[in-house]
Design a protein around this motif. Structure first.
Motif, PDB file in Angstrom:
ATOM      1  N   PHE A 182      24.909  23.086 -39.819  1.00  0.00           N
ATOM      2  CA  PHE A 182      25.497  21.947 -38.584  1.00  0.00           C
ATOM      3  C   PHE A 182      26.650  22.286 -37.855  1.00  0.00           C
ATOM      4  CE2 PHE A 182      23.904  19.570 -42.547  1.00  0.00           C
ATOM      5  CZ  PHE A 182      23.475  18.886 -41.279  1.00  0.00           C
ATOM      6  N   ASP A 221      22.192  25.369 -30.858  1.00  0.00           N
ATOM      7  CA  ASP A 221      21.239  24.125 -30.285  1.00  0.00           C
ATOM      8  C   ASP A 221      20.487  23.569 -29.330  1.00  0.00           C
ATOM      9  OD1 ASP A 221      20.463  25.165 -32.639  1.00  0.00           O
ATOM     10  OD2 ASP A 221      20.022  23.902 -34.116  1.00  0.00           O
ATOM     11  N   LEU A 259      25.345  24.602 -33.369  1.00  0.00           N
ATOM     12  CA  LEU A 259      24.671  22.479 -32.401  1.00  0.00           C
ATOM     13  C   LEU A 259      25.158  22.618 -31.033  1.00  0.00           C
ATOM     14  CD1 LEU A 259      26.272  19.409 -34.404  1.00  0.00           C
ATOM     15  CD2 LEU A 259      23.904  20.476 -34.612  1.00  0.00           C
ATOM     16  N   GLN A 260      26.091  23.337 -30.945  1.00  0.00           N
ATOM     17  CA  GLN A 260      26.401  24.079 -29.153  1.00  0.00           C
ATOM     18  C   GLN A 260      24.808  24.972 -28.731  1.00  0.00           C
ATOM     19  OE1 GLN A 260      29.433  25.568 -28.787  1.00  0.00           O
ATOM     20  NE2 GLN A 260      29.795  25.166 -26.011  1.00  0.00           N
TER      21      GLN A 260
END
Length: 182
Positions: free
Chosen positions: A30, A36, A33-34
């Motif tokens: 996790f 992705d 996330l940025q």
């Protein structure tokens, strides 16, 4: 005698250790996330570019302009600029067709491909990257070749290569996503 219920100290320590192990193994999934999100935005822009190209080509075909190397759609010069029926790699071409927010969300620069088979001067290109990456970019002019190259060094951009002709064959535009640096 009444027996008191509750957890012993050893049970609490075991639960905390198990939670720590789960956090260490799950956290790396996790953390990016940025990155992705940036990749998803670039792939979304690629889809928008492909859709806009198809619509513009359809309009150009209806107007009989799909074979012309450089013109504008519509009756006046304020229409979308096209090359062989597809949006040209310029502000009045693809960027206008996309109606992108180049003030707040996207950075854009125009240039030419350095080496394209069969094209002497290089194919006109436009590159788009997210404004979030702009602090990395130091160019003063967004149209200058140096800014074009700086966007490419981010390795997080979408590249649109304009349609061109080699001999008698018209080569359709290419859209490529580069997301190694996102």
């Amino acid at each position: 005698m009444k027996r008191q219920g509750g957890f012993t100290l050893i049970e609490l320590v075991v639960v905390i250790v198990i939670l720590g192990i789960l956090a260490v193994t799950a956290a790396p999934r996790f953390l990016d996330l940025q990155g992705d999100g940036r990749k998803a935005a670039l792939h979304g822009l690629k889809g928008a570019i492909n859709g806009a190209s198809g619509i513009v080509f359809g309009k150009a075909a209806l107007e009989g302009k799909e074979q012309l190397p450089s013109t504008a759609l519509g009756d006046d010069s304020k229409g979308t600029r096209i090359a062989f029926g597809y949006p040209a790699a310029e502000e009045d071409g693809m960027t206008r067709a996309l109606m992108l927010d180049t003030d707040d969300e996207w950075s854009v620069a125009y240039g030419k491909a350095s080496q394209v088979r069969g094209v002497e001067n290089g194919t006109p290109q436009v590159v788009y990257t997210l404004k979030a990456l702009e602090p990395v970019l130091t160019g003063t002019s967004k149209v200058a070749g140096s800014y074009f190259e700086q966007i490419k060094t981010t390795h997080c951009y979408v590249e649109y290569s304009q349609a061109h002709r080699i001999s008698r064959e018209i080569i359709e535009p290419m859209v490529t996503v580069y997301h190694a640096g996102c």
